[in-house]
Design a protein around this motif. Structure first.
Motif, PDB file in Angstrom:
ATOM      1  N   GLY B 411       0.784  -1.091  -0.034  1.00 40.28           N
ATOM      2  CA  GLY B 411      -0.008  -0.064   0.214  1.00 40.28           C
ATOM      3  C   GLY B 411       0.871   1.172  -0.204  1.00 40.28           C
ATOM      4  O   GLY B 411       0.733   2.240  -0.859  1.00 40.28           O
ATOM      5  N   GLN B 412       1.920   1.325   0.753  1.00 46.20           N
ATOM      6  CA  GLN B 412       2.803   2.363   0.864  1.00 46.20           C
ATOM      7  C   GLN B 412       3.668   2.537  -0.389  1.00 46.20           C
ATOM      8  O   GLN B 412       3.937   3.737  -0.817  1.00 46.20           O
ATOM      9  N   ASP B 413       3.735   1.526  -1.306  1.00 46.46           N
ATOM     10  CA  ASP B 413       4.249   1.705  -2.576  1.00 46.46           C
ATOM     11  C   ASP B 413       3.613   2.545  -3.516  1.00 46.46           C
ATOM     12  O   ASP B 413       3.929   3.410  -4.199  1.00 46.46           O
ATOM     13  N   ILE B 414       2.115   2.404  -3.206  1.00 48.29           N
ATOM     14  CA  ILE B 414       1.212   3.226  -4.038  1.00 48.29           C
ATOM     15  C   ILE B 414       1.324   4.649  -3.796  1.00 48.29           C
ATOM     16  O   ILE B 414       1.479   5.482  -4.509  1.00 48.29           O
ATOM     17  N   GLY B 420       6.045  10.109  -6.388  1.00 48.41           N
ATOM     18  CA  GLY B 420       6.783  10.397  -7.630  1.00 48.41           C
ATOM     19  C   GLY B 420       6.196  10.838  -8.903  1.00 48.41           C
ATOM     20  O   GLY B 420       6.842  11.478  -9.710  1.00 48.41           O
ATOM     21  N   LEU B 421       4.819  10.407  -9.028  1.00 50.21           N
ATOM     22  CA  LEU B 421       4.300  11.251 -10.242  1.00 50.21           C
ATOM     23  C   LEU B 421       4.059  12.467 -10.047  1.00 50.21           C
ATOM     24  O   LEU B 421       4.475  13.114 -10.997  1.00 50.21           O
ATOM     25  N   PHE B 422       3.748  12.994  -8.805  1.00 45.95           N
ATOM     26  CA  PHE B 422       3.562  14.573  -8.340  1.00 45.95           C
ATOM     27  C   PHE B 422       4.951  15.045  -8.800  1.00 45.95           C
ATOM     28  O   PHE B 422       4.878  16.260  -9.214  1.00 45.95           O
ATOM     29  N   ILE B 423       5.946  14.606  -8.438  1.00 46.75           N
ATOM     30  CA  ILE B 423       7.388  15.069  -8.544  1.00 46.75           C
ATOM     31  C   ILE B 423       7.584  15.389 -10.180  1.00 46.75           C
ATOM     32  O   ILE B 423       7.952  16.485 -10.715  1.00 46.75           O
ATOM     33  N   ILE B 424       7.313  14.320 -10.821  1.00 46.93           N
ATOM     34  CA  ILE B 424       7.700  14.391 -12.407  1.00 46.93           C
ATOM     35  C   ILE B 424       6.838  15.470 -12.840  1.00 46.93           C
ATOM     36  O   ILE B 424       7.347  16.174 -13.772  1.00 46.93           O
ATOM     37  N   VAL B 425       5.634  15.320 -12.482  1.00 45.01           N
ATOM     38  CA  VAL B 425       4.550  16.267 -13.261  1.00 45.01           C
ATOM     39  C   VAL B 425       4.943  17.828 -12.895  1.00 45.01           C
ATOM     40  O   VAL B 425       5.343  18.804 -13.706  1.00 45.01           O
ATOM     41  N   GLY B 426       5.302  18.188 -11.619  1.00 44.10           N
ATOM     42  CA  GLY B 426       5.940  19.330 -11.237  1.00 44.10           C
ATOM     43  C   GLY B 426       7.230  19.555 -11.885  1.00 44.10           C
ATOM     44  O   GLY B 426       7.361  20.680 -12.435  1.00 44.10           O
ATOM     45  N   VAL B 427       7.945  18.786 -11.911  1.00 44.65           N
ATOM     46  CA  VAL B 427       9.277  19.185 -12.860  1.00 44.65           C
ATOM     47  C   VAL B 427       9.233  19.577 -14.098  1.00 44.65           C
ATOM     48  O   VAL B 427       9.806  20.354 -14.568  1.00 44.65           O
ATOM     49  N   VAL B 428       8.261  18.666 -14.677  1.00 43.48           N
ATOM     50  CA  VAL B 428       8.084  19.045 -16.157  1.00 43.48           C
ATOM     51  C   VAL B 428       7.444  20.474 -16.346  1.00 43.48           C
ATOM     52  O   VAL B 428       7.774  21.102 -17.256  1.00 43.48           O
ATOM     53  N   LEU B 429       6.214  20.445 -15.419  1.00 40.62           N
ATOM     54  CA  LEU B 429       5.631  21.770 -15.442  1.00 40.62           C
ATOM     55  C   LEU B 429       6.568  23.124 -15.247  1.00 40.62           C
ATOM     56  O   LEU B 429       6.376  23.950 -16.147  1.00 40.62           O
ATOM     57  N   ALA B 430       7.393  22.979 -14.179  1.00 40.41           N
ATOM     58  CA  ALA B 430       8.212  24.062 -13.984  1.00 40.41           C
ATOM     59  C   ALA B 430       9.254  24.268 -15.069  1.00 40.41           C
ATOM     60  O   ALA B 430       9.700  25.457 -15.472  1.00 40.41           O
ATOM     61  N   THR B 431       9.680  23.315 -15.660  1.00 43.05           N
ATOM     62  CA  THR B 431      10.517  23.474 -16.766  1.00 43.05           C
ATOM     63  C   THR B 431       9.771  24.192 -17.962  1.00 43.05           C
ATOM     64  O   THR B 431      10.322  25.176 -18.386  1.00 43.05           O
TER      65      THR B 431
END
Lengths: 374, 455, 614
Positions: B411-414, B420-431
């Motif tokens: 469950g914690q893996d979820i 991780g997903l939010f980090i990726i989205v955030g990095v992409v958006l910020a870039t």
């Protein structure tokens, strides 16, 4: 060369047979040299430490390991029976209580607060060796066992499962080429060695087990049925330790195949007599085939020792083909060509021509036939 | 900072009079000061975490082109003495905690020790309560087109009054409006800005529950093989072949530390293997409770391995609570007895490298597991295998095989996947935002940064 | 027996060698023809270990007499002795022999930890050519009484006990010895035989071991510890001791072997041990990595030499007759049937498999039966190779050296030594492989089962001559090498296989032989192609793999190498590694049919089998 040697199985009306009966670990021998023993006489005995069965009660009850001692219904040192509740959790407001039962009978040896695990020690396991073959003890091996000898009718099967057992012989099939079906087995066959004809079905074996038959002997069996009976796919032909409730002996092979007429007749002749059978098979160097031993009473020793362990192929010799595409078909040797021939598979091999019962003449490799007695 | 001083009332009055006169004169010469805004009101922001007040007013009658903006001012009316005392204590605690962290991380001293040192330091230099300002303070100037302001950064438990004045385009100031009623910017029972966190919590909790239920129902839970765990057999085997003992250190913390608990689970596995191989396992502990737990665990391992007779409780013993006293004992023992396998599973501090280096020098296979990031490099370098942070807890779940532990791990893996997903989205958006300069994206990035990350 | 050192290798012109198998004794004659050694004649006769002859030399003389008849060279004198030394038209210079009669050398090994000293003991025994019946270890999860029971059931020829590093454990080793001693394993050769016990464990334990086995009934031999420290394995002394004991005890008790031993010029070796020796000699001589496989009825032997390290495994229950049913059970029917492109009735196949198991001597008559049997062989070989990979590992229990860089890549000890990319030569022997009607089938069996990567030579042992040459290599390595290259191996060709996976139809690699003179082209993923390149022909192969594929030089890197042709030719395999067939039955059948067509697997065989189209 108009002759060739080919293997066969031992089928003898009367022969002297010795049985070595030894314990796996040292123990006490219960009989003396010269004693007459019956099939179920215990000849040697010993005891082994009981098995230990661990059980994680905390996991089963979804409780904290530390709470387990309070949830236990039994204490350390108590005797428990299999299926008996041994722990119960408190549930929610006294509802939804769940229980855990003992997986084995024995003594509750330990309860761990750290892991929630309990240990049940089964009682010491007596290891007994029965005489198996009724006869005379001719040698005592101290602390190990005995050697028993008797005059018997010996029939070797090609393959068997299950261990040693004994009982009177009863014929279930009226002919050697009749399939052994569940319907042919009745309550009266309890404790008996049921002899069928051709292939035995899984249902028939199931039925035999139900009525408590000691063993089933028949010509053939389907591998799928064998798998169903054993519960697993047999890998190596080393058997004898299966616990399936009865012993099964196949005299000819897998698939639809009739029992050899001579074997069938011999069994029919001895019908009603008590026999010892062992399904243990080992097909390796030092081959061991399943056996049916029917002691011949002293006065009955009339037939001379006969065996068909290996024989000579000649024109007209009755043979059975033991490999597809003609598997199980019976015929006689029509010719024995000298030169190797190219088979359908593309490889070269020495062959013989078989005139089948249907009248057809086919060519098969010499390695693929087996001598039969009529 | 202005302070009211009562002693020179007369000169002050004179000065004030003079100033008013001068200003009147100036106004009459140039232009009249702008009109102040009207209908000032202040309310505590609802559904927040406290510290924010919403101030609204009607625009000044002065035309908008003559106005530079509005200045918002606030006055702190203070708090009750009880609250004051509470806050001081809280402040002191925070400082002590900071200092403890510094000692803990910087010097690798165990928490108890660190806390004690911090306490001594604090007593020598007690925290002085800060005297708060009680005069009007400017909160900021906003454009004349706005008629509301969100005052942030206020103290949750204090009372505030607010006022607003207009600033003319020539920097002249209007009169202050009548101050508002006192407002306490208190925390609501639910902070709406934390809603994403609540959602994430629900999702993760649901995932954990779901997997626990599934695991109980018999769904196979696959855990990646952990090299360190696989090597347990090897390490224990080495000890058996060499006829030497196995050393197991369960960290130097008490049973209230999660790592110690995980260490005890791993101990169960190691000691079961040891029981099967009939190897000697020695467990010195630095806490009495850990010793008791370890004894129970090892005993039941020996039982389940079918060798209850081989269990010797004397090999699991308490040494001392003292961090370095314990280390000195263990290092000494290692050099004398030369164990063939050493396990370090639990919470470690400065002793990590001392132990691991000693073990390495006596030629032992060493397997470590800890969640203390500062000690991991030492273990990795000096040990054969290291269970890193999460792996250590995963190992515990994996070994115990309990559906609850396995399910919650899954469950914690979820949760981790979500993060991780939010980090990726955030990095992409910020870039993308940095490249295009799009203001719409900027809002999204800010939302992610301040609200999601902030919460 | 003449010590090997006394043989003048240059003066040797005629060599005789025999291999006494359990059923047949095979003899070969090697002669110096135009300065090089060639195998010229061979003979066969039934082995005569059992009654009525009960003298192995009878079979040996019979086999040699057959050579005498075909070669016209007189080898046996009137008294039935081998004529030595050779003259112009009679006799031989060297006579050597191997033996696996009576089931070969059967051993039981014991150690303290299964993966450490017990594994080393097993390696020593297997390397010496023994069949390891069981491995007893302190951690084999059997309770002492179960271990005792097992020891009593087995009837080994000898027992190898190891355990403890030097200066290490003594207690466990003694305990194991104390289990074995009272269990009194009964040797196969009757009561008068003193069971040899070889102890190759902790030197400190020797007095204890002597005490335990001193009671009588055993012949205790002590040799150097085969695992002096966990970091080092020292199998040589133990292996030599096994050979000595084999000659001294096992052979001496087998009927007629005393005579045989007195007439050979080198010690009689267990057959698989000799096979291992020749493979090692070749690998060392040519500087290559080689794998050899011998698939029999009950067992499959796999030998490998990687970077000079020799390993042998015997997969006891993977074989083509006695163990065929076990192959089916272990591999499962669907896995076997994926290699079959015909419709076959599973129920009937199962019965056939079981019938082969209980009547192990039958041979496939129809093409359909052959196809199925070869499908089973593929799985048997695959499983045996897998077991070999698991066994041929670096040592376990070794301390690792790490840096912080290893944080996320902590590799465990005991990694396999087998690397298909580094494999240069794959040698096949054993019924199903050497008696396949077409060599193409042998080649494809090897490729499908072993999945060689990069460029690998495929060969088969023509008449199972490797045992003879193994012994010969100890007396006359040059002769052994020459015969091995020229007569022993039948080169099937070369397999060129790309490692990696891709989409079907996508380019996998492009190739050219002798700069296009002998052909060139491009292979799409999933394809298989056979290029003719005759025996004794070589060609310069240039390959350029596509991105993500590796042919030995690294992913996407081109490679030029001289390759050897053979009876089959060059097989270009772009089916990817690891090799996988489509899950879906019809797609799988199509893939197998394509492969069959591409390499002309069944030649001009009838297009129909039992009324069904091939």
């Amino acid at each position: 060369m108009a002759k060739a040697y080919t293997p066969g199985l031992k089928v003898a009306a009367s022969t002297t047979h010795q049985a070595h009966r030894v314990l796996p670990i040292p123990g006490t021998v219960q009989v003396k040299q010269g004693d007459q023993v019956e099939a179920d006489t215990i000849v040697a005995e010993t005891f082994m430490d009981g098995d230990i069965t661990p059980l994680n009660v905390a996991n089963l009850l979804s409780a904290q390991p530390g709470d387990i001692p309070q949830l236990m219904l039994k204490g350390e040192g108590d005797r428990v029976e299999q299926g008996e509740p041994i722990a119960r959790n408190k549930g929610v407001f006294g509802m939804f209580k769940s229980e855990c039962t003992a997986p084995a009978s024995g003594t509750l040896e330990a309860i761990s607060k750290a892991t929630g695990q309990i240990m049940i020690r089964g009682k010491s396991i007596p290891v007994q060796v029965k005489a198996y073959l009724p006869g005379t003890v001719i040698e005592v091996l101290p602390e190990e066992g005995v050697v028993i000898e008797n005059q018997v009718t010996l029939i070797q099967g090609i393959f068997g499962v299950g261990g040693e057992t004994s009982g009177p012989i009863t014929m279930a099939c009226p002919a050697h080429d009749q399939r052994l079906e569940a319907g042919m087995i009745n309550e009266a066959m309890r404790g008996m060695i049921v002899v069928g004809g051709a292939r035995v079905t899984a249902e028939a074996i199931g039925r035999a087990r139900e009525v408590g038959a000691a063993a089933v002997v028949s010509g053939g069996i389907d591998d799928a049925d064998l798998k169903e009976i054993l519960g697993y796919d047999l890998g190596v032909a080393i058997t004898g330790t299966e616990r399936i409730g009865l012993t099964v002996i196949i005299t000819e092979g897998f698939g639809d195949i009739a029992m050899a007429r001579r074997t069938y007749e011999l069994l029919k002749e001895r019908s009603g007599d008590s026999a010892s059978v062992n399904g243990a098979t080992q097909i390796r160097a030092g081959v061991m085939r399943p056996e049916i031993l029917i002691p011949v009473a002293g006065s009955q020793v009339s037939a001379p020792e006969t065996s068909t362990e290996s024989g000579v192929l000649e024109l007209g010799t009755p043979i059975r083909v033991i490999r597809d595409p003609y598997f199980g078909l019976i015929g006689t040797v029509a010719s024995l060509p000298e030169a190797p021939q190219v088979l359908g598979s593309g490889s070269k091999s020495r062959v013989l021509e078989v005139s089948l019962e249907s009248g057809e003449v086919v060519t098969v490799p010499r390695a693929n036939v087996e001598l039969i007695e009529t | 900072m202005l302070q009211m001083k009562k002693r020179n009332t007369l000169p002050a009055l004179a000065c004030a009079t003079f100033a008013v006169l001068v200003s009147l004169l100036a106004a009459s010469v140039e232009a009249a000061p702008p009109e102040p805004p009207t209908n000032l009101a202040a309310i505590d922001k609802p559904w927040d975490g406290g510290g924010v007040v919403f101030v609204t007013w009607d625009a000044s009658t002065t035309p908008i082109d003559q106005l530079q903006g509005y200045e918002i001012l606030a006055k702190d009316l203070g708090q009750t003495p009880v609250e004051l005392a509470d806050q001081t204590a809280e402040q002191a605690d925070l400082e002590a905690k900071d200092q403890t962290e510094t000692i803990l991380e910087g010097e690798g001293v165990a928490p108890q020790e660190a806390r004690q040192r911090a306490r001594i330091a604090e007593e020598a230099d007690p925290a002085v309560p800060v005297v708060e300002p009680t005069t009007w303070q400017s909160l900021g100037i906003i454009s004349a087109t706005e008629t509301s302001y969100e005052a942030t950064g206020l103290e949750k438990d204090r009372q505030y009054i607010f006022t607003v004045r207009s600033i003319g385009s020539d920097k002249s100031l209007s009169m202050m409006t009548t101050p508002t009623e006192p407002v306490v910017p208190e925390a609501a029972w639910f902070n709406l800005s934390k809603l994403p966190l609540l959602i994430a919590l629900c999702v993760i909790s649901f995932a954990v529950l779901l997997f626990v239920v599934l695991a109980r129902g018999g769904m196979p839970m696959n855990i990646r093989t952990i090299a360190g765990l696989k090597a347990v057999d090897e390490a224990v085997g080495r000890a058996t072949e060499m006829g030497r003992s196995i050393l197991y250190i369960n960290g130097i913390q008490d049973m209230d530390d999660l790592q110690t608990v995980a260490g005890v689970t791993v101990l169960g596995h190691v000691s079961k293997t040891a029981a099967e191989y009939d190897a000697k396992i020695e467990v010195p502990t630095s806490r009495s409770l850990v010793m008791t737990a370890a004894r129970e665990t090892v005993q039941s391992s020996y039982f389940s391995a079918g060798r209850p007779d081989a269990y010797n409780p004397d090999l699991i013993y308490y040494v001392t609570d003292e961090q370095f006293g314990f280390v000195a004992y263990v290092s000494g023992m290692m050099t004398r007895e030369k164990p063939a396998a050493c396990f370090y599973m639990g919470s470690f501090f400065a002793e990590s490298l001392i132990l691991a280096e000693t073990g390495n020098s006596v030629g032992a296979i060493q397997i470590a597991g800890t969640a203390n990031p500062s000690q991991l490099p030492f273990f990795v370098a000096a040990c054969d295998y290291t269970l890193i942070g999460e792996e250590f807890f995963a190992a515990s779940a994996y070994l115990s095989g309990q559906p609850d532990q396995l399910g919650s791990l899954k469950g914690q893996d979820i949760g981790k996947m979500l993060a991780g997903l939010f980090i990726i989205v955030g990095v992409v958006l910020a870039t993308i935002q940095a490249i295009t300069g799009s203001s719409g994206l900027e809002d999204a990035v800010n939302y992610l940064k301040e609200v999601i990350l902030g919460s | 027996m003449t010590p090997p050192s006394q043989i003048n290798t240059d003066a040797v012109n005629v060599i005789l060698a025999t291999d006494c198998g359990s059923t047949t004794t095979k003899a070969i004659m090697i002669e110096k023809v135009d300065g090089t050694y060639r195998q010229t004649h061979r003979g066969e006769a039934p082995t005569t270990v059992e009654e009525p002859f009960a003298n192995v030399t009878v079979g040996v003389i019979n086999a040699l007499t057959e050579i005498q008849e075909v070669s016209g060279r007189r080898l046996i004198d009137d008294e039935g002795h081998i004529i030595r030394p050779a003259t112009a038209d009679a006799g031989c210079d060297i006579y050597i022999s191997t033996s696996s009669a009576g089931g070969g050398l059967q051993m039981m090994v014991a150690g303290v930890v299964r993966e450490m000293t017990a594994a080393s003991a097993k390696r020593a025994a297997l390397g010496a050519g023994a069949i390891v019946m069981d491995t007893i270890a302190a951690n084999d999860r059997r309770r002492p009484h179960e271990q005792i029971q097992r020891i009593r059931e087995l009837r080994p020829d000898m027992v190898l006990i190891s355990g403890g590093t030097d200066g290490g454990d003594t207690k466990k080793v003694t305990e194991i010895a104390e289990l074995i001693a009272p269990a009194k394993p009964r040797p196969r050769f009757g009561k008068s035989y003193e069971l040899p016990i070889i102890f190759a464990g902790n030197t400190d334990t020797r007095p204890e071991i002597e005490r335990v086995f001193g009671e009588g009934g055993f012949d205790l031999k002590i040799t150097d510890n085969l695992r002096p420290s966990l970091e080092r394995e020292n199998l040589g002394p133990a292996r030599d001791m096994i050979h000595d004991v084999f000659l001294e005890h096992v052979m001496a008790h087998a009927p007629g072997y005393d005579t045989l031993m007195s007439i050979t010029d080198a010690a009689i070796m267990p057959t698989p041990g000799a096979v291992g020796d020749i493979l090692q000699t070749i690998a060392k001589g040519r500087g290559i990595n080689a794998v050899g496989v011998d698939i029999g009825g009950a067992t499959t032997d796999v030998f490998s030499v990687f970077d000079g390290t020799f390993n042998r495994t015997v997969s006891a229950n993977l074989g083509m007759s006695y163990s065929i049913s076990n192959v089916c059970a272990e591999a499962t029917m669907p896995k076997i049937l994926r290699w079959v492109h015909l419709d076959m009735d599973e129920r009937e196949l199962r019965n056939r498999v079981k019938n082969k198991m209980i009547r192990p001597t039958t041979i496939p008559q129809s093409l359909e039966a052959l196809i199925f049997e070869q499908a089973v062989a593929r799985e048997a070989l695959r499983l045996a190779y897998q077991q070999h990979k698991e066994f041929a590992t670096t040592l376990k229990g070794v301390q690792q050296q790490r840096t912080v860089g290893d944080t996320f890549s902590q590799e465990a000890g005991g990694e396999t030594l087998v690397d298909n990319m580094k494999l240069d030569l794959l040698v096949a022997s054993g019924g199903v492989l050497s008696h396949a009607p077409r060599m193409h089938q042998t080649a494809m069996l090897l490729i499908d089962a072993f999945e060689p990567e990069g460029i690998t030579e495929l060969a088969k042992d023509s008449i199972f001559m490797m045992p003879h040459l193994g012994v010969l290599s100890s007396v006359h390595p040059q002769a052994a090498m020459e015969v091995f290259e020229k007569d022993c191996l039948v080169y099937l060709g070369t397999c060129v296989a790309a490692k990696g996976l891709g989409k079907p139809g996508k380019t996998c690699f492009s190739w050219s032989l002798d700069s296009g003179a002998k052909g060139s082209g491009s292979m799409a993923f999933g394809e298989l192609q056979l290029i003719e390149l005759g025996v004794d022909e070589t060609a310069e192969l240039e390959v350029k793999p596509a991105r993500g594929f590796d042919l030995g030089a690294g992913p996407g890197k081109a490679l030029t190498q001289k390759i050897r042709g053979g009876t089959v030719g060059v097989i270009l395999d772009a089916r990817g590694r690891s090799l996988s067939l489509p899950e879906e039955r019809s797609a799988c059948r199509a893939a197998v049919s394509n492969a069959i067509e591409a390499v002309d697997l069944y030649g001009d065989q009838p297009a129909k089998v039992d009324g069904r189209a091939v």
